[in-house]
Design a protein around this motif. Structure first.
Motif, PDB file in Angstrom:
ATOM      1  N   UNK A  24      56.794 -42.400 -32.198  1.00  0.00           N
ATOM      2  CA  UNK A  24      56.752 -43.711 -31.544  1.00  0.00           C
ATOM      3  C   UNK A  24      57.765 -44.666 -32.179  1.00  0.00           C
ATOM      4  N   UNK A  25      58.441 -45.498 -31.362  1.00  0.00           N
ATOM      5  CA  UNK A  25      59.418 -46.448 -31.924  1.00  0.00           C
ATOM      6  C   UNK A  25      58.869 -47.251 -33.112  1.00  0.00           C
ATOM      7  N   UNK A  26      57.608 -47.666 -33.039  1.00  0.00           N
ATOM      8  CA  UNK A  26      56.998 -48.417 -34.142  1.00  0.00           C
ATOM      9  C   UNK A  26      57.060 -47.646 -35.453  1.00  0.00           C
ATOM     10  N   UNK A  27      56.755 -46.339 -35.362  1.00  0.00           N
ATOM     11  CA  UNK A  27      56.730 -45.517 -36.574  1.00  0.00           C
ATOM     12  C   UNK A  27      58.145 -45.220 -37.065  1.00  0.00           C
ATOM     13  N   UNK A  28      59.055 -45.009 -36.136  1.00  0.00           N
ATOM     14  CA  UNK A  28      60.448 -44.789 -36.534  1.00  0.00           C
ATOM     15  C   UNK A  28      60.982 -46.011 -37.277  1.00  0.00           C
ATOM     16  N   UNK A  29      60.710 -47.190 -36.707  1.00  0.00           N
ATOM     17  CA  UNK A  29      61.242 -48.427 -37.294  1.00  0.00           C
ATOM     18  C   UNK A  29      60.653 -48.677 -38.683  1.00  0.00           C
ATOM     19  N   UNK A  30      59.335 -48.483 -38.837  1.00  0.00           N
ATOM     20  CA  UNK A  30      58.729 -48.733 -40.162  1.00  0.00           C
ATOM     21  C   UNK A  30      59.265 -47.738 -41.187  1.00  0.00           C
ATOM     22  N   UNK A  31      59.435 -46.488 -40.781  1.00  0.00           N
ATOM     23  CA  UNK A  31      59.956 -45.475 -41.711  1.00  0.00           C
ATOM     24  C   UNK A  31      61.365 -45.853 -42.188  1.00  0.00           C
ATOM     25  N   UNK A  32      62.221 -46.229 -41.245  1.00  0.00           N
ATOM     26  CA  UNK A  32      63.621 -46.503 -41.609  1.00  0.00           C
ATOM     27  C   UNK A  32      63.748 -47.818 -42.390  1.00  0.00           C
TER      28      UNK A  32
END
Ligand SMILES: [Zn+2]
Length: 429
Positions: A9-17
């Motif tokens: 999910x975009x939310x998870x990608x963004x928090x990871x990066x």
């Protein structure tokens, strides 16, 4: 993060990066923002003024196509330029903005880093744009940045501000960000000890056109438990190297000898941060595992294992302080402290291109030293156990860092020949 990022999910990608960027020292707690645009045209973006060190997926905001805001915070104050980039460039699906120290150095002296400093960066970053100063958060800033993106750039230096990068997805944008900040660091550190020298476009094209996967494929593959164990060890060291700033997404090869001259090696073209067990390529009897493409440097690893029975693991990477020597050609004298010399002895340097397969350079494969610098390309470290080889890499990078930092204080006084002889007698014989 899973390589199949379409399923994250975009939310998870963004928090990871964002947390990766924070941990790697490329943003402050308050600075920097990331966004992604999805298939509906909805934009997912980091919130305004929320701690980057502890951001959660639930903090990410969604700005719908019609302007509705979904989430518990306000979207980033720099949202206007993210939106302007997506409007200007439908091929761009993710944007990263930050104020990383080395790129900000370029931004405040109003220069663009020359990515011909290392082999792969020009290809990854593309031509770099330059947007003149505008008030942060203003539509005006969005306009000057979008103008640069319209020229085809995917990386733009923001005058007296920072950097903004676009990508076909978030991983792509991050890879560009990391490579560009790495170039900036290498040029800065190199300039403290000498004069950085840049590769020609021809030399870079030669790097890009090297053959991949030239080894024949195996007919059948078997995975023994010791083989699987080594895959895990390689993945752990690659991950640790990325976290410690000793490897970036776009470059680096790690291998371990398995049986006789058979070995396991990292693949080509897979983001180093995301390398997983099943990405590792088995090389057996000169054949590669079916369906996988080993690193372009696989031939160097193969030849080193064949000709150097004591070498059981190899790390080939770019780290910023070691590359400061690699791009200036300055001699890296590791007679700094006893530990450095005992582990590394004297470090040689070879010309760029001598590491290409067609040259079969004997300084690399026959006279294989513990550490060797390939100009404008990499450092090659060899050893017995992989963790030990990784430690040699850390020792080499620390030594290089001490010399770069110490250079502004005065000239380094190395340990003398007699003292080195004593070290040799006590620790190496
Ligand atoms: Zn900013």
């Amino acid at each position: 993060m899973s390589k199949n990022i379409k399923l994250v999910h975009p939310r998870d990608q963004i928090t990871e990066i964002i947390s990766r960027i924070y941990r790697r020292g490329m943003t402050t707690t308050s600075g920097g923002n990331i966004s992604m645009i999805d298939q509906n045209g909805d934009i997912w973006v980091t919130p305004s003024a929320i701690d980057k060190g502890s951001l959660r997926a639930s903090d990410i905001i969604c700005v719908k196509r019609d302007g509705t805001i979904v989430g518990k915070h306000k979207p980033s104050s720099e949202f206007p330029f993210h939106k302007a980039i997506y409007e200007a460039r439908p091929d761009i699906k993710s944007v990263i903005h930050a104020h990383p120290p080395a790129l900000v150095s370029f931004s405040i002296v109003r220069q663009i880093p020359n990515t011909n400093i290392i082999s792969q960066a020009k290809h990854i970053c593309g031509p770099i744009g330059y947007a003149s100063y505008r008030l942060p958060g203003s539509n005006d800033l969005g306009d000057v940045i979008a103008e640069e993106f319209k020229k085809g750039h995917k990386a733009v230096i923001m005058e007296n501000h920072g950097i903004v990068l676009g990508g076909s997805n978030l991983t792509d944008a991050y890879e560009r960000f990391e490579a560009l900040e790495f170039c900036a660091r290498t040029i800065l550190y190199g300039s403290q000890i000498g004069t950085p020298k840049y590769l020609t476009d021809e030399q870079i094209n030669e790097f890009e056109s090297q053959a991949r996967g030239v080894l024949p494929e195996m007919e059948s593959v078997s995975y023994s438990s010791d083989e699987v164990e080594k895959r895990l060890e390689i993945c752990n060291i690659v991950q640790r190297s990325c976290q410690q700033g000793l490897m970036i997404s776009s470059y680096g090869t790690v291998s371990m000898r398995w049986n006789n001259n058979d070995f396991l090696i990292t693949p080509t073209n897979i983001n180093r941060w995301d390398i997983d067990l099943d990405d590792i390529v088995q090389i057996k009897d000169g054949h590669r595992e079916t369906g996988k493409t080993p690193s372009r440097a696989a031939w160097i690893h193969q030849e080193i294992y064949k000709r150097n029975p004591k070498v059981n693991s190899i790390i080939m990477t770019q780290s910023p302080y070691l590359m400061a020597f690699g791009v200036t050609g300055e001699y890296l004298n590791v007679r700094t402290i006893p530990e450095s010399w005992i582990f590394l002895q004297d470090i040689n340097m070879v010309e760029y291109g001598t590491h290409f397969r067609k040259n079969k350079n004997s300084d690399i494969v026959d006279n294989c030293a513990t550490a060797l610098i390939v100009k404008n390309d990499s450092i090659i470290i060899t050893g017995d156990k992989l963790l030990q080889t990784f430690d040699y890499l850390e020792v080499a990078e620390f030594s290089a860092k001490s010399i770069v930092l110490g250079n502004s204080l005065g000239e380094m006084v190395p340990i003398n020949d007699e003292q080195v002889e004593d070290l040799r007698k006590k620790f190496l014989s």
